[in-house]
Design an enzyme around this catalytic site. Structure first.
Site, short mmCIF file in Angstrom:
data_model
loop_
_atom_site.label_atom_id
_atom_site.label_comp_id
_atom_site.label_asym_id
_atom_site.label_seq_id
_atom_site.Cartn_x
_atom_site.Cartn_y
_atom_site.Cartn_z
N GLU A 1 -6.03 10.44 -9.10
CA GLU A 1 -6.44 10.74 -7.72
C GLU A 1 -6.75 12.23 -7.60
O GLU A 1 -5.95 13.02 -7.10
CB GLU A 1 -5.35 10.32 -6.75
CG GLU A 1 -5.08 8.82 -6.76
CD GLU A 1 -3.89 8.40 -5.92
OE1 GLU A 1 -3.10 9.29 -5.49
OE2 GLU A 1 -3.72 7.19 -5.68
N GLU B 1 -5.03 0.89 -7.98
CA GLU B 1 -3.74 0.83 -7.30
C GLU B 1 -3.93 0.20 -5.93
O GLU B 1 -4.92 0.44 -5.25
CB GLU B 1 -3.15 2.24 -7.09
CG GLU B 1 -2.76 2.97 -8.35
CD GLU B 1 -2.15 4.34 -8.04
OE1 GLU B 1 -1.73 4.55 -6.87
OE2 GLU B 1 -2.09 5.18 -8.94
#
Length: 465
Positions: A259, A393
């Site tokens: 991320e 995710e």
């Protein structure tokens, strides 16, 4: 001809998709012989040991583990201990045997299996169709301070076998590297060996396996001032990682980053931020491809800015890649935050069409919103560019004090999984390992692989079908 008693020691299970290395050992006529088969990018290398003299040594090969139908490749001298099979076909598994004699009596070795090359002729979009659903080994190899520092046990074969048995097809293994590297970014041999061991657990279970550079302490800041340093480190880390795994087949995928964002800034990226982040993706692809071997055509996963769907659609730039159609793009999904992740308040605990209390339900991010977000990824990347899409995710925490049956959590997990999988997006559930108490996401006992939250597991697995 007599069979000898044997035992198999292998890094990859013979019944699963065959990997790059396997070994079989056994005893016949009082002699122990161990046969090793190792796949490279161009052939299969065989080697064997014998603790006493053997004669009439022959090498046999077949395309399955049944000894019937084997064909002899060669007969070699009694003191020869290696052979190169140049005729193995790329991407196909092979089983090998050593036939030998002791005092005029013939014996067979147990099979050692490997594949010459593990790269099948398929695009990332075709491969992604085989990978759903997926599961994350979260809060383990990426834990700062060591593998068990965040409260999970060390990864083992049992957890991989457990998720495979439950119906998952892929595992994403987040990994931290910097804490195990020296000042010059040389990754320690012991850590590389440990990551390899865990990858082998997953491959033994027959799982598609993804490894990445995860948060890793926060050094991957997408700013101009940090760009040169970060790209140099990405290149050095991925060169080492890729070289270590260059003989692994296409059940192993690399994901360049995680991320990527400027710490604390969750807003839309500036031109600086997404330009630098896009350069990280390009550096990753260049570094892996340069290592050669199977990495020339390995399926690679690159990330959108902060793995946010809207930012990815708007700002992602496809890296240049000498391998055609071998890239996937990764996003994550945790909307709405107050329902999925906000553990400081249980006010928002219902979700979607089944909600019956507006005071405890968000007014956005319901089922039509989910479908619209998934449609954006399908249209932008799958339909237009032929790229596979990984939702690396997603999960919602349990709220046992207000939703003791976990009805809403299960419904959200099921809905997100179904929406993604219906469009060919690979959903990879975020499991952080913690299964007891409130505000947790864990599904399995990490020590034994046993299912803990069977309702959520079944909902996710069935929704991906």
């Amino acid at each position: 001809m007599k069979r000898w008693t044997s035992s198999v020691i292998s890094t990859l299970a013979l019944g699963a998709s065959i990997g790059a290395y396997a070994q079989g050992c056994g005893t016949g006529g009082g002699v122990t012989v161990c046969l090793t088969a190792t796949g490279t990018a161009s052939h299969v290398e065989l080697s064997w040991t014998a603790d006493k003299p053997i004669t009439n040594v022959q090498i046999l090969r077949d395309k399955d583990s049944d000894p019937d139908g084997r064909k002899r490749l060669a007969k070699v001298g009694k003191n020869v201990r290696n052979y190169v099979d140049e005729g193995a076909v790329a991407g196909k598994p092979y089983w090998y045997w050593i036939k030998f004699s002791v005092d005029g009596q013939s014996y067979d070795s147990n099979a050692a299996a490997t594949a010459r090359a593990g790269m099948r002729d398929m695009t990332s979009l075709q491969l992604s169709a085989k990978m759903a659903p997926g599961w994350n080994l979260g809060n383990t190899l990426e834990a700062i301070g060591g593998e068990t520092a965040w409260g999970n046990p060390k990864a083992n074969q049992a957890i991989m076998d457990g998720i495979k048995a439950a119906g998952f097809k892929s595992v994403r293994i987040p990994v931290s590297w910097k804490q195990y590297a020296d000042a010059n970014d040389n990754i320690s041999a012991s850590w590389m060996a440990r990551v390899t061991e865990v990858v082998n657990y997953a491959r033994n279970a027959g799982l598609y396996t993804i490894i990445n550079i995860h948060w890793d302490g926060g050094w991957m800041q997408p700013t101009y001032s940090q760009q040169a340093m970060v790209n140099a480190r990405i290149a050095k880390f991925w060169t080492q990682i890729a070289n270590n795994f260059k003989t692994y087949d296409d059940y192993l995928l690399f994901a360049g980053t995680n991320e990527v964002m400027v710490d604390g800034d969750y807003g839309p990226p500036t031109v600086e931020y997404y330009t630098v982040q896009n350069s990280f993706n390009q550096t990753f692809v260049d570094a892996v491809r340069a290592t050669g071997g199977y990495n020339k055509s390995r399926h690679l996963i690159v990330q959108g800015f902060n793995t946010n769907i809207d930012y990815t659609v708007a700002y992602f730039s496809v890296p240049k890649d000498p391998a055609a159609k071998k890239l996937m793009v990764e996003v994550h999904y945790y909307d709405p935050y107050n329902f999925t992740l906000n553990g400081s308040s249980d006010n928002i605990w219902q979700w979607g069409a089944i909600a019956d209390n507006p005071a405890h339900t968000e007014t956005w991010a319901n089922e039509p919103y989910v479908d619209a977000q998934m449609d954006k990824m399908k249209t932008r990347f799958m339909d237009s560019l032929g790229m596979g899409v990984l939702m690396g995710e997603y999960a919602a925490i349990s709220r046992l004090s207000v939703d003791s049956s976990q009805r809403y959590r299960t419904y959200w997990d099921e809905t997100i999984t179904r929406s993604a999988a219906a469009r060919g997006i690979v959903p990879v559930y975020w499991d952080h390992g913690y299964t007891g108490g409130d505000h947790t996401m864990g599904l399995f006992d990490r020590s034994t692989g046993a299912q803990v939250h069977t309702g959520v597991i079944s909902a996710v697995v069935n929704a991906a079908k």
